[in-house]
Design an enzyme around this catalytic site. Structure first.
Site, PDB file in Angstrom:
ATOM      1  N   SER A  53       0.840  -1.194   0.000  1.00 32.57           N
ATOM      2  CA  SER A  53       0.000   0.000   0.000  1.00 32.57           C
ATOM      3  C   SER A  53       0.875   1.244   0.000  1.00 32.57           C
ATOM      4  O   SER A  53       1.854   1.328   0.763  1.00 32.57           O
ATOM      5  CB  SER A  53      -0.909   0.019   1.233  1.00 32.57           C
ATOM      6  OG  SER A  53      -1.551   1.274   1.379  1.00 32.57           O
ATOM      7  N   ALA A 109     -13.353   7.371   8.908  1.00 32.83           N
ATOM      8  CA  ALA A 109     -14.261   8.507   8.854  1.00 32.83           C
ATOM      9  C   ALA A 109     -15.694   8.091   8.544  1.00 32.83           C
ATOM     10  O   ALA A 109     -16.559   8.936   8.377  1.00 32.83           O
ATOM     11  CB  ALA A 109     -13.791   9.510   7.801  1.00 32.83           C
ATOM     12  N   ASP A 158     -22.186  -1.270   1.994  1.00 34.31           N
ATOM     13  CA  ASP A 158     -20.989  -0.578   1.523  1.00 34.31           C
ATOM     14  C   ASP A 158     -20.481  -1.146   0.213  1.00 34.31           C
ATOM     15  O   ASP A 158     -20.153  -0.412  -0.726  1.00 34.31           O
ATOM     16  CB  ASP A 158     -19.891  -0.662   2.584  1.00 34.31           C
ATOM     17  CG  ASP A 158     -20.290  -0.009   3.890  1.00 34.31           C
ATOM     18  OD1 ASP A 158     -21.253   0.785   3.887  1.00 34.31           O
ATOM     19  OD2 ASP A 158     -19.659  -0.309   4.918  1.00 34.31           O
TER      20      ASP A 158
END
Length: 366
Positions: A53, A109, A158
């Site tokens: 990443s 978040a 999601d």
């Protein structure tokens, strides 16, 4: 033959309304945000999965395919490796692969960075190995990676949002069968803005209150003799005051989703504001997943002129959304910032979201 590289992007999401209804067989109304996760994947001849990443330099994870199992690997890499595991468990012919991730989506978040990662990886692997899976099938693979491999007991909201969203629209999803309908949601044309206030309180789906709420809903459904709370008859009660509050939230939240869709279909975007605020009250009082910073942000946004506001995501941390007139956005931001400072909280981070496209292949790679 080892396939060459391909790259896919998948967005985070804001759920306009319909919170904690997805794992209860209810209705949700998310839209994709303009920030997301890019997954660049390439086949490997050595029978391993390697995950790296850009946000975690020097922390590359490599695991032999045959050793993939829940807990191996763990942490951030589990969300990517879990997709490969889920595909292999379903019998799809995927082999060794390198997965390189990059993201501009804020973690913690409440914008679903984990699902964006999973969906980007799932779509890229489907493309790389020419599996031919539908977007709904890819959403289910991504959910299995999160539930069964990473150990986060989330619903399908999601992943469905990341795979099914379209620019300029919210997407109504019936989580019982993932039937979806695009709903126009043009904020700019209405002179409105949807502010996202990241409260700075991180949340975690794998532990704590989120898991407890899901277990409570399962207990309530068993007590009522229905598969999921979305199937409970009107007025159904268990006699347990806690479980009955959870039932009431699911029932009233589904009704708010239906009303919101009707208003948006009629072009009455401003009129959805009170429904957002009512959703927050239900999440705070009946579902008990809000947190002090979210309640403060909602209170001050409304006092400063927001048309509606509510917490979003799984709860216990994350973000608040506020529907505001374009001309009032600065006033609302300033009011929330001042309230956070007065209470000794860290400064909230503000974003402004417009409905963005769902997962798509990037014009690079093969």
């Amino acid at each position: 033959m080892i396939p060459i590289e391909t790259a896919w992007w998948a967005p985070g999401r804001i759920n306009l309304i319909g919170e904690h209804t997805d794992y209860n067989g209810g209705l949700v109304l998310p839209f994709a945000v303009p920030w997301g996760v890019t997954a660049r994947v390439a086949g490997r001849p050595d029978g391993t999965v390697r995950v790296s990443s850009a946000q975690r330099p020097g922390r590359e994870v490599t695991v032999p395919l045959e050793e993939l199992r829940p807990g191996t690997p763990d942490g951030w890499a589990s969300y990517a490796a879990g997709v490969l595991w889920a595909l292999r468990r379903a019998g799809h012919p995927v082999g060794g692969v390198s997965i390189r991730l990059d993201s501009d989506l804020p973690e913690g978040a409440g914008l679903s960075s984990s699902a964006a990662l999973e969906c980007a990886v799932a779509a890229a692997l489907d493309d790389l190995w020419a599996l031919g899976l539908t977007r709904v099938e890819l959403a289910r693979v991504a959910q299995r990676a999160e539930n069964d491999f990473a150990g986060a007991p989330t619903g399908i909201l999601d992943q469905s949002a990341a795979m099914l969203a379209r620019a300029g629209h919210a997407v109504l999803i019936d989580t019982r069968d993932l039937a979806s309908t695009l709903v126009p949601f043009d904020l700019a044309a209405a002179g409105l803005r949807l502010l996202i206030a990241d409260t700075g309180v991180a949340h975690e789906h794998r532990t704590g209150g989120y898991r407890a709420r899901r277990e409570e809903c399962e207990r309530a459904a068993r007590a009522l003799g229905v598969p999921v709370l979305g199937d409970a008859p009107p007025g159904a009660r268990t006699g347990d005051p806690v479980l009955d509050r959870r039932i009431r939230h699911v029932r009233t939240e589904n009704a708010r989703v239906r009303e919101t869709v009707d208003l948006l279909a009629g072009g009455r975007v401003r009129a959805i504001g009170p429904l957002l605020t009512a959703s927050h009250a239900s999440l705070r009082d009946d579902y008990e997943v809000s947190w002090p910073e979210a309640d403060l942000a909602v209170e001050r946004a409304l006092a400063a002129g927001a048309l509606g506001a509510r917490m979003v995501g799984g709860g216990f941390g994350g973000s608040v959304i506020a529907l505001v007139e374009e001309a009032a956005s600065t006033t609302v931001r300033t009011s929330v910032e001042a309230a956070f400072k007065a209470e000794g909280h860290g400064a909230p981070r503000f974003l402004s979201a417009t409905p963005a496209p769902g997962a798509h292949r990037l014009n690079e790679g093969r």
